[in-house]
Design a protein around this motif. Structure first.
Motif, PDB file in Angstrom:
ATOM      1  N   GLY A 145       0.821  -1.198   0.000  1.00 49.47           N
ATOM      2  CA  GLY A 145       0.000   0.000   0.000  1.00 49.47           C
ATOM      3  C   GLY A 145       0.857   1.250   0.000  1.00 49.47           C
ATOM      4  O   GLY A 145       2.068   1.200   0.254  1.00 49.47           O
ATOM      5  N   GLN A 197     -10.907  -8.497  -1.859  1.00 52.86           N
ATOM      6  CA  GLN A 197     -10.806  -7.826  -0.559  1.00 52.86           C
ATOM      7  C   GLN A 197      -9.439  -7.189  -0.319  1.00 52.86           C
ATOM      8  O   GLN A 197      -9.279  -6.365   0.587  1.00 52.86           O
ATOM      9  N   GLU A 199      -7.388  -5.119  -2.030  1.00 54.90           N
ATOM     10  CA  GLU A 199      -7.140  -3.700  -2.299  1.00 54.90           C
ATOM     11  C   GLU A 199      -7.553  -2.842  -1.114  1.00 54.90           C
ATOM     12  O   GLU A 199      -6.785  -1.978  -0.654  1.00 54.90           O
ATOM     13  N   ALA A 200      -8.745  -3.079  -0.584  1.00 53.89           N
ATOM     14  CA  ALA A 200      -9.218  -2.310   0.571  1.00 53.89           C
ATOM     15  C   ALA A 200      -8.370  -2.582   1.801  1.00 53.89           C
ATOM     16  O   ALA A 200      -8.086  -1.665   2.590  1.00 53.89           O
ATOM     17  N   ALA A 201      -7.946  -3.832   1.989  1.00 56.86           N
ATOM     18  CA  ALA A 201      -7.103  -4.171   3.142  1.00 56.86           C
ATOM     19  C   ALA A 201      -5.762  -3.446   3.074  1.00 56.86           C
ATOM     20  O   ALA A 201      -5.245  -2.962   4.087  1.00 56.86           O
ATOM     21  N   ASP A 203      -5.281  -0.580   1.492  1.00 56.44           N
ATOM     22  CA  ASP A 203      -5.556   0.850   1.652  1.00 56.44           C
ATOM     23  C   ASP A 203      -5.769   1.215   3.118  1.00 56.44           C
ATOM     24  O   ASP A 203      -5.360   2.297   3.569  1.00 56.44           O
ATOM     25  N   ARG A 204      -6.398   0.323   3.887  1.00 51.12           N
ATOM     26  CA  ARG A 204      -6.641   0.574   5.312  1.00 51.12           C
ATOM     27  C   ARG A 204      -5.409   0.302   6.164  1.00 51.12           C
ATOM     28  O   ARG A 204      -5.350   0.713   7.322  1.00 51.12           O
ATOM     29  N   ASP A 206      -4.539  -2.814   6.911  1.00 52.75           N
ATOM     30  CA  ASP A 206      -4.779  -4.062   7.632  1.00 52.75           C
ATOM     31  C   ASP A 206      -3.671  -5.075   7.358  1.00 52.75           C
ATOM     32  O   ASP A 206      -3.383  -5.938   8.196  1.00 52.75           O
ATOM     33  N   ALA A 220      -5.445  -2.193  -8.416  1.00 50.82           N
ATOM     34  CA  ALA A 220      -4.872  -1.641  -7.185  1.00 50.82           C
ATOM     35  C   ALA A 220      -3.895  -0.515  -7.480  1.00 50.82           C
ATOM     36  O   ALA A 220      -3.818   0.472  -6.738  1.00 50.82           O
ATOM     37  N   ASN A 223      -6.281   2.438  -8.552  1.00 47.83           N
ATOM     38  CA  ASN A 223      -7.248   2.935  -7.566  1.00 47.83           C
ATOM     39  C   ASN A 223      -6.623   3.488  -6.287  1.00 47.83           C
ATOM     40  O   ASN A 223      -7.084   4.503  -5.748  1.00 47.83           O
ATOM     41  N   ILE A 224      -5.583   2.813  -5.772  1.00 48.70           N
ATOM     42  CA  ILE A 224      -5.028   3.241  -4.474  1.00 48.70           C
ATOM     43  C   ILE A 224      -3.526   3.523  -4.528  1.00 48.70           C
ATOM     44  O   ILE A 224      -2.895   3.739  -3.495  1.00 48.70           O
TER      45      ILE A 224
END
Length: 340
Positions: A145, A197, A199-201, A203-204, A206, A220, A223-224
């Motif tokens: 990330g 799941q 990409e969001a992980a 970004d956060r 996690d 990915a 987007n991020i």
């Protein structure tokens, strides 16, 4: 791979859940009255072109790997061989294997670890009838990330890394590459999750990194702002065979002409897909749900048109080296020779 994508309903790459296949196989074995190697009860009699069966049911996933299969069907290559190929979507490669062993499918698409695990555990005699997909440079990427503390492969040691599963090509490719580059793969904290799941992980925060395949690498990055840390298809895992088509030994023995016809039609499409990526790009929006822009940008692996034992042997050897299977499987014994 096969490297799976387990549980993902959109276009995924070739990594599969080895632990999932073992659980599915175990559940299958306990079912009373279920023939592990039974052929389909609705098998047809002799057909035109002298085939034992005219209708063949193939378990599939909505993934990039299967573009040649869809090409062969769309262009009538199976029809020309006297085959009516029915594509049945399954939740995962291991589930397709499970259905194949139970007789609900004639041929199953999966990552190779699922086939090899079934063979090693003596649950079924599995035969590989055709290849589907193999890794190329930058098609299996460990991505970090934007704010991840990981900036080079050695810093992966001791970090949280998202993979589709453990004991599969997903985590084994990372371990192999990290070990080759002087890191400590045994200290990596692998976090299983589905590709959609990750990409969001990332970004956060996690997880510190995630092993991604296409189209998730491209998404990915766009987007991020995810950045590459390690090409997992490099060094010992460069050009690693990822996924293919399997059948039970009993089905192959009973239907040799049918299998050969399937091989001929698919190999024709495999060669075309390898030579002309525009044919792949045109199909991805139709069956895999990948938009045209992403399809034009993503990095493709290779679509092999051979079943070369030495190259395929790398997969069971990798599984054995990292303790996923406890014996050396000779993949040559699992290969159905291609028709001349």
């Amino acid at each position: 791979m096969m490297l799976r994508r387990d549980g993902a309903r959109s276009a995924l790459r070739p990594l599969r859940l080895l632990t999932g296949v073992l659980a599915a196989i175990t559940a299958l074995v306990t079912l009373s009255g279920c023939s592990l190697l039974g052929d389909r009860s609705d098998a047809s009699g002799p057909t035109r072109n002298g085939l034992e069966k005219s209708r063949v049911v193939v378990g599939v996933l909505p993934v990039i790997d299967l573009a040649p299969l869809h090409l062969a069907k769309k262009e009538g290559y199976f029809d020309a061989e006297g085959l009516d190929v029915e594509l049945q979507v399954t939740p995962s490669g291991p589930e397709a294997l499970n259905k194949m062993i139970g007789g609900d499918l004639d041929i199953a698409f999966s990552s190779y670890p699922a086939f090899i695990a079934a063979q090693a555990k003596k649950v079924a005699e599995v035969r590989i009838v055709a290849e589907s997909y193999a890794a190329k440079e930058n098609t299996m990427m460990l991505m970090a990330g934007r704010d991840s503390p990981i900036h080079n492969p050695r810093e992966v040691s001791g970090r949280r890394v998202a993979v589709t599963s453990t004991g599969s090509i997903s985590d084994l490719s990372v371990k192999s590459a990290v070990k080759t580059l002087g890191g400590k793969p045994e200290t990596i904290q692998f976090v299983p999750m589905a590709f959609p799941q990750m990409e969001a992980a990332l970004d956060r925060g996690d997880v510190d990194a995630a092993l991604l395949v296409e189209p998730f690498i491209t998404k990915a990055s766009k987007n991020i702002g995810a950045r590459p840390v390690l090409d997992a298809a490099s060094g010992p895992t460069a050009e690693l065979p990822l996924a293919g088509y399997g059948a039970t030994a009993e089905f192959v023995a009973k239907n040799p002409k049918t299998v050969a016809a399937f091989q001929r039609a698919l190999l024709r499409a495999q060669r075309e897909a390898e030579q002309d990526r525009t044919k792949v790009e045109a199909l991805l929006p139709e069956y895999a749900g990948i938009d045209k822009e992403t399809a034009s940008l993503l990095k493709l692996g290779s679509f092999p048109s051979s079943l070369e034992p030495t190259r395929l042997q790398r997969v069971p050897d990798l599984l054995n080296a990292f303790g996923v299977i406890d014996q050396r499987i000779n993949v040559k014994d699992m290969i159905v020779p291609l028709p001349h």
